[in-house]
Design an enzyme around this catalytic site. Sequence first.
Site, mmCIF file in Angstrom:
data_model
loop_
_atom_site.group_PDB
_atom_site.id
_atom_site.type_symbol
_atom_site.label_atom_id
_atom_site.label_comp_id
_atom_site.label_asym_id
_atom_site.label_seq_id
_atom_site.Cartn_x
_atom_site.Cartn_y
_atom_site.Cartn_z
ATOM 1 N N CYS A 185 52.865 53.952 2.201
ATOM 2 C CA CYS A 185 52.403 54.427 0.891
ATOM 3 C C CYS A 185 52.709 53.409 -0.206
ATOM 4 O O CYS A 185 51.820 52.774 -0.757
ATOM 5 C CB CYS A 185 53.088 55.742 0.548
ATOM 6 S SG CYS A 185 53.029 56.915 1.889
ATOM 7 N N LYS A 220 47.543 59.750 -7.930
ATOM 8 C CA LYS A 220 48.382 59.565 -6.740
ATOM 9 C C LYS A 220 48.777 58.091 -6.580
ATOM 10 O O LYS A 220 49.934 57.745 -6.309
ATOM 11 C CB LYS A 220 47.625 60.067 -5.507
ATOM 12 C CG LYS A 220 48.182 59.631 -4.179
ATOM 13 C CD LYS A 220 49.596 60.157 -3.972
ATOM 14 C CE LYS A 220 50.313 59.391 -2.891
ATOM 15 N NZ LYS A 220 50.387 60.004 -1.642
HETATM 16 N N1 SAJ Z 1 63.199 51.973 -1.549
HETATM 17 C C1 SAJ Z 1 64.054 51.018 -2.074
HETATM 18 N N2 SAJ Z 1 64.847 51.383 -3.113
HETATM 19 C C2 SAJ Z 1 64.833 52.636 -3.659
HETATM 20 C C3 SAJ Z 1 63.953 53.591 -3.129
HETATM 21 C C4 SAJ Z 1 63.137 53.234 -2.061
HETATM 22 O O1 SAJ Z 1 64.101 49.869 -1.613
HETATM 23 O O2 SAJ Z 1 65.610 52.879 -4.585
HETATM 24 C C5 SAJ Z 1 62.328 51.610 -0.421
HETATM 25 C C6 SAJ Z 1 62.564 52.458 0.835
HETATM 26 O O3 SAJ Z 1 63.641 51.976 1.593
HETATM 27 C C7 SAJ Z 1 61.230 52.313 1.530
HETATM 28 C C8 SAJ Z 1 60.245 52.250 0.363
HETATM 29 O O4 SAJ Z 1 60.992 51.903 -0.763
HETATM 30 O O5 SAJ Z 1 61.170 51.115 2.264
HETATM 31 C C9 SAJ Z 1 59.483 53.521 0.085
HETATM 32 O O6 SAJ Z 1 60.320 54.653 0.237
HETATM 33 P P1 SAJ Z 1 60.281 55.918 -0.739
HETATM 34 O O7 SAJ Z 1 61.321 56.861 -0.315
HETATM 35 O O8 SAJ Z 1 60.327 55.469 -2.147
HETATM 36 O O9 SAJ Z 1 58.820 56.495 -0.578
HETATM 37 P P2 SAJ Z 1 57.885 56.892 0.678
HETATM 38 O O10 SAJ Z 1 56.972 55.743 0.921
HETATM 39 O O11 SAJ Z 1 58.635 57.431 1.809
HETATM 40 O O12 SAJ Z 1 57.077 58.109 0.017
HETATM 41 C C10 SAJ Z 1 56.359 57.878 -1.213
HETATM 42 C C11 SAJ Z 1 56.719 58.980 -2.215
HETATM 43 N N3 SAJ Z 1 56.207 58.606 -3.529
HETATM 44 C C12 SAJ Z 1 56.978 58.592 -4.608
HETATM 45 O O13 SAJ Z 1 58.172 58.836 -4.591
HETATM 46 C C13 SAJ Z 1 56.321 58.239 -5.920
HETATM 47 C C14 SAJ Z 1 56.145 60.309 -1.744
HETATM 48 O O14 SAJ Z 1 56.333 61.315 -2.733
HETATM 49 C C15 SAJ Z 1 54.653 60.167 -1.460
HETATM 50 O O15 SAJ Z 1 54.092 61.392 -0.985
HETATM 51 C C16 SAJ Z 1 54.481 59.132 -0.377
HETATM 52 O O16 SAJ Z 1 54.972 57.886 -0.887
HETATM 53 C C17 SAJ Z 1 53.018 59.017 -0.019
HETATM 54 O O17 SAJ Z 1 52.625 59.582 1.019
HETATM 55 O O18 SAJ Z 1 52.256 58.424 -0.795
#
Ligand code: SAJ
Length: 400
Positions: A258, A204
Site C-alpha cells: 500500500c 484513499k
Molecule cells: N513504517 C515505518 N515507520 C513507521 C510506521 C510504518 O517505517 O513509523 C513502515 C512499516 O514498517 C511498513 C510500512 O511503513 O514497512 C507500512 O506500514 P504501515 O503500518 O504504515 O501501513 P500498511 O501498509 O500496513 O497499511 C496502510 C494503512 N494506511 C495508513 O495508515 C494511512 C492502512 O490503514 C491501509 O488500509 C493500508 O495501508 C492499505 O491497504 O492501503
Amino acid sequence: MTLPNVCIVGLGYIGLPTAAVLSSRGYTIHGVEVNPAAIQSINSGKAHIVEPDLDMLVQAGVQTGRLKAHPKPTEADIFMVCVPTPITDDLKPELKYVKAGTESICPYLKPGNLVILESTSPPGTTEMIADIVYKNTKLKPGEIFFAHAPERVLPGKILREVIENDRIIGGIDDASTQRCAEFYKTFVTGELLLTSARTAETAKLTENAFRDVNIAFANELSLMCEELGIDVWELIRLANRHPRVNILSPGPGVGGHCIAVDPYFLVACAPKSTHLMKTAREVNRHKPHWVVERVKMRAERFKNPRIACLGLAYKPDIDDLRESPAVEIVEELHKQIQGDIRVVEPYIHSHPKFKLATLEQAIADADIILILVAHRPFKKIPQHLLAEKIIIDTCGVMQK
Ligand code: SAJ
C-alpha cells in the site's frame, strides 16, 4: 428480511476478511479466487493468510454454509471487486487485475446490481469499470450501480478495522453512492462518509501518501543522525515531547503493498504537482541500500562474517513479505557479502530463496546481528546472547 447475495472477487488480504465478516453477519458469500490452493484451504475452513482470528471466522462461515470459495463468479445482488492493484516496472498503476475481475462478472450482471470496487485505485477507475461493464454486456448505462469504497484496514488488525473504521463511499452517481452506503451500514459501525467515486479514489491514495511522506521524514532523520553522530531514537523521543510534534519511526525502508505503492498512483496521475510525494518515495526507497552499505562497512573487518538477519516481513508480527525492505536487504547482502548470512523469520515456515534458521541458531556465534523487523520475539532476546556482537538495529527493537 432476506439479505442480498454477495459475490466477492478476490479472496486475499481484503476480500477474505470482508467475506468472513459478512458471512458472520448472515450474508451468503460466493467468493471467487484464481489460486486453487487458496480455494481448497478456505473451503476446508482455513484462511490462507495469517491474520489474527481470521481462521475462526472462516471456519464458522464454511461450516454454516454461508462462505464458499469458487473459481468463477455467479449471479448475485452485490459484487465486490477486491483484487490487487500493484504498480508496473515503470511505476504506473497496474489495472489488469481490476479489468480481468470486472470482465469476469459481466456475464452474471443483472439490472439493479451494485458493483463495488474496494481495491485501491487511481482516480477514474470506478468509471472505467462501469465502461467495461457496458461494453461487455447488453446492459444500458444507469442499470447498474457502481461505487468505490476503499479499504483502509491495517494488516494485523483487519477484522476489527473492517467493522470499526470510518468508510469513504463514492458512487459514480448519487444513486450508486446511496445504494452502496445502505449495504455498508449493515456491517460497519464507523461513520460512512459519502462523496464521488473520484474523490473516494483520491482520498484513499492521499492517506497512504501522507503516511509515506511522514515516514520519509523519520528515515531522513536517521541518515542525518548517522552523519551527525546523534542517536536518532533519542532525538525523536525528545522532539515528540513538543505538543504539536509527532515524528514516526525510522525503519529499514517502507514495505507492504500500500504505502510503498499508492503514492506512485498520484504521482503518475498528476506528475507536475507531486514533488514532495515523489521525493518521499525516493527517500524511502533509498533506505534499504543505505542499510546494506552500513552492514558492509561493519562487516569489512571479518574474513568470513557471520551475519544474523532478523525478520523478513514488511512490518512487525505479520507473515506478509510483499515489497518488504527486509527481503531486499537480505537479497543484496547475499549478493554483495562473502560470508555466512542466516535469516530468521518466525512468522513463516519456509522461503523460496532463503534457508531459514531459528533465532537461537542464527545468533549463537554471529558476528553481526542485523535487526530488520521489530517482531515481538526479537524484543525478548536475552542481553547476554548479544554481548560482544555488532548490533545494527534498523527499527529500534533495542530501545526501551
Ligand atoms: N513504517 C515505518 N515507520 C513507521 C510506521 C510504518 O517505517 O513509523 C513502515 C512499516 O514498517 C511498513 C510500512 O511503513 O514497512 C507500512 O506500514 P504501515 O503500518 O504504515 O501501513 P500498511 O501498509 O500496513 O497499511 C496502510 C494503512 N494506511 C495508513 O495508515 C494511512 C492502512 O490503514 C491501509 O488500509 C493500508 O495501508 C492499505 O491497504 O492501503
